[in-house]
Design an enzyme around this catalytic site. Structure first.
Site, mmCIF file in Angstrom:
data_model
loop_
_atom_site.group_PDB
_atom_site.id
_atom_site.type_symbol
_atom_site.label_atom_id
_atom_site.label_comp_id
_atom_site.label_asym_id
_atom_site.label_seq_id
_atom_site.Cartn_x
_atom_site.Cartn_y
_atom_site.Cartn_z
ATOM 1 N N ASP A 173 -16.645 -42.859 -5.823
ATOM 2 C CA ASP A 173 -16.181 -41.792 -5.681
ATOM 3 C C ASP A 173 -15.050 -41.222 -5.763
ATOM 4 O O ASP A 173 -14.897 -40.111 -6.357
ATOM 5 C CB ASP A 173 -17.382 -40.997 -4.763
ATOM 6 C CG ASP A 173 -19.116 -40.915 -5.453
ATOM 7 O OD1 ASP A 173 -19.218 -41.020 -7.014
ATOM 8 O OD2 ASP A 173 -19.944 -41.172 -4.802
ATOM 9 N N LYS A 231 -27.454 -42.020 -0.160
ATOM 10 C CA LYS A 231 -25.702 -42.351 -0.482
ATOM 11 C C LYS A 231 -25.340 -42.592 1.194
ATOM 12 O O LYS A 231 -24.832 -43.566 1.335
ATOM 13 C CB LYS A 231 -24.611 -41.678 -0.720
ATOM 14 C CG LYS A 231 -24.902 -41.739 -2.604
ATOM 15 C CD LYS A 231 -23.775 -40.694 -3.185
ATOM 16 C CE LYS A 231 -23.725 -40.629 -4.922
ATOM 17 N NZ LYS A 231 -22.643 -39.825 -4.935
HETATM 18 P P1 NAP Z 1 -25.249 -32.360 -2.045
HETATM 19 O O1 NAP Z 1 -24.632 -33.592 -0.640
HETATM 20 O O2 NAP Z 1 -26.176 -31.909 -1.755
HETATM 21 O O3 NAP Z 1 -24.368 -30.694 -0.978
HETATM 22 C C1 NAP Z 1 -23.917 -29.580 -1.492
HETATM 23 C C2 NAP Z 1 -22.970 -28.739 -0.982
HETATM 24 O O4 NAP Z 1 -23.143 -27.285 -1.619
HETATM 25 C C3 NAP Z 1 -23.734 -28.970 0.654
HETATM 26 O O5 NAP Z 1 -22.256 -28.102 1.434
HETATM 27 C C4 NAP Z 1 -24.251 -27.319 -0.045
HETATM 28 O O6 NAP Z 1 -24.810 -26.549 1.535
HETATM 29 C C5 NAP Z 1 -23.974 -26.990 -1.028
HETATM 30 N N1 NAP Z 1 -24.481 -26.116 -1.219
HETATM 31 C C6 NAP Z 1 -25.664 -26.258 -2.102
HETATM 32 N N2 NAP Z 1 -25.949 -25.292 -2.541
HETATM 33 C C7 NAP Z 1 -26.221 -24.017 -2.439
HETATM 34 C C8 NAP Z 1 -26.126 -22.781 -3.004
HETATM 35 N N3 NAP Z 1 -26.688 -22.695 -4.115
HETATM 36 N N4 NAP Z 1 -24.438 -21.761 -2.298
HETATM 37 C C9 NAP Z 1 -23.840 -22.515 -1.732
HETATM 38 N N5 NAP Z 1 -24.110 -23.765 -0.871
HETATM 39 C C10 NAP Z 1 -24.548 -24.161 -1.837
HETATM 40 O O7 NAP Z 1 -24.255 -32.533 -3.035
HETATM 41 P P2 NAP Z 1 -23.335 -33.273 -3.611
HETATM 42 O O8 NAP Z 1 -23.723 -34.771 -3.506
HETATM 43 O O9 NAP Z 1 -22.569 -33.235 -2.411
HETATM 44 O O10 NAP Z 1 -22.511 -32.503 -4.910
HETATM 45 C C11 NAP Z 1 -22.931 -31.371 -5.294
HETATM 46 C C12 NAP Z 1 -22.087 -31.455 -6.725
HETATM 47 O O11 NAP Z 1 -21.273 -32.364 -6.806
HETATM 48 C C13 NAP Z 1 -22.991 -30.518 -7.364
HETATM 49 O O12 NAP Z 1 -23.169 -29.781 -8.638
HETATM 50 C C14 NAP Z 1 -22.429 -32.247 -8.051
HETATM 51 O O13 NAP Z 1 -23.571 -32.821 -9.680
HETATM 52 C C15 NAP Z 1 -21.644 -32.898 -7.949
HETATM 53 N N6 NAP Z 1 -21.443 -34.267 -8.719
HETATM 54 C C16 NAP Z 1 -20.952 -34.661 -8.773
HETATM 55 C C17 NAP Z 1 -19.702 -35.990 -9.000
HETATM 56 C C18 NAP Z 1 -19.563 -36.537 -10.537
HETATM 57 O O14 NAP Z 1 -19.111 -37.408 -10.427
HETATM 58 N N7 NAP Z 1 -18.528 -35.835 -11.291
HETATM 59 C C19 NAP Z 1 -20.249 -36.872 -8.311
HETATM 60 C C20 NAP Z 1 -21.387 -36.494 -6.731
HETATM 61 C C21 NAP Z 1 -21.109 -35.190 -6.999
HETATM 62 P P3 NAP Z 1 -26.330 -26.325 2.725
HETATM 63 O O15 NAP Z 1 -26.510 -27.469 3.138
HETATM 64 O O16 NAP Z 1 -26.220 -24.486 2.991
HETATM 65 O O17 NAP Z 1 -27.098 -26.681 1.855
#
Ligand code: NAP
Length: 281
Positions: A106, A70
């Site tokens: 988004d 992205k």
């Molecule tokens: P991302 O860019 O990988 O970011 C994930 C975030 O969560 C980071 O801040 C990461 O921290 C933290 N994290 C990951 N694993 C963790 C753990 N075990 N304990 C504590 N913190 C943790 O992912 P993203 O794109 O932001 O997506 C985040 C969530 O939103 C996902 O579940 C995704 O499926 C969901 N999502 C949903 C939609 C929708 O349309 N509903 C759209 C986009 C995303 P670190 O930097 O420390 O790893």
């Protein structure tokens, strides 16, 4: 029937196994009798530039972009719409007159999912757990819609501090360790509490978010961006305590509907898209 005239839309990501977007969009095209097809295009990060050139060369109409491309894809596009400039990430591409234009749906998708659940944003306070790509879209959407204050809580406080630099014009953005008292205090006062981490998905089912429910404002709306499972442990804990809960399915459908409208210039069949998401998640 797919012919050489069929308009092509792809989704670029790596890996792509979990995406519901092909099912959702192909059902929407069929419902409106549009000669479009939506195909998964797994692309490894090192091949992203060639993939963008390939979309143009093969006369695609557009694409979605998902993890991990992205942000990286922005360097390979011809124009970046304001929606994506504000978030700092692209999730939708429209190819028009040979130019690849990057958009972000988004942020607006998240806001629409709140609005449909009658959550007020203007002059309210939000707490977001996580500082990744989705948190960026959520924060951008909230800022554009008049939120008064946002607190970012993370397991790694450095990431929360870095996040606060992403929106230099918005002064009420705090970053903190989610184990600190600052976080607990902000949760007490917040109107919208959002999980933007993968905690609650099957791979992270043993982990827990750092929420002490006795500290959470009783009137807060509790949101999880996760849509699979539809009821995460976090939402379940909120629901049994009487909180209003919102999962990520509404955001998924809305971001898809807004992208559909960019590609087709037609109003997206949201009810059908939503039924497909609920059926397959
Ligand atoms: P991302 O860019 O990988 O970011 C994930 C975030 O969560 C980071 O801040 C990461 O921290 C933290 N994290 C990951 N694993 C963790 C753990 N075990 N304990 C504590 N913190 C943790 O992912 P993203 O794109 O932001 O997506 C985040 C969530 O939103 C996902 O579940 C995704 O499926 C969901 N999502 C949903 C939609 C929708 O349309 N509903 C759209 C986009 C995303 P670190 O930097 O420390 O790893």
């Amino acid at each position: 029937m797919i012919t050489s005239k069929t308009k092509k839309i792809g989704i670029l990501g790596w890996p792509l196994g979990h995406s519901l977007s092909p099912l959702m969009h192909n059902a929407a095209f069929t419902a409106l009798n549009l000669d479009y097809v939506y195909v998964p295009l797994p692309v490894q990060p090192e091949n992203l530039a060639q993939a963008v050139a390939g979309l143009k060369a093969m006369d695609f109409t557009g694409a979605n972009v998902t993890i991990p491309h992205k942000v990286a894809i922005m360097s390979y596009l011809d124009e970046i719409d304001l929606s994506a400039q504000l978030v700092g990430a692209v999730n939708t591409i429209l190819i028009k007159e040979g130019k690849c234009i990057g958009y972000n749906t988004d942020a607006q998708g998240f806001i629409q999912s709140l609005t449909r659940n009658n959550v007020t944003i203007m002059d309210k306070k939000a707490v977001i757990m996580g500082a990744g790509g989705a948190a960026r879209a959520v924060a951008s959407g909230l800022i554009q819609n008049g939120i008064q204050q946002i607190t970012i809580g993370t397991r790694n406080p450095l990431k929360a501090q870095e996040f606060t630099c992403l929106f230099p014009n918005f002064k009420n953005l705090l970053g903190c360790n989610w184990r600190d008292s600052t976080f607990t205090n902000q949760v007490k006062e917040c109107d919208i509490l959002i999980n933007s981490t993968p905690i609650g998905m099957s791979a992270n089912e043993k982990e827990e978010l750092p929420i002490l429910w006795e500290n959470v404002n009783k009137d807060a709306a509790i949101c999880d961006l996760i849509y699979n499972p539809p009821m995460t442990a976090f939402l379940n804990a909120a629901q049994i305590r009487g909180y209003r809960t919102i999962n990520g399915a509404g955001m998924l459908v809305e971001q898809g509907a807004l992208a559909f409208e960019l590609w087709t210039d037609k109003q997206a069949p949201r009810t059908i898209m939503s039924k497909i998401v609920l059926k397959y998640m």
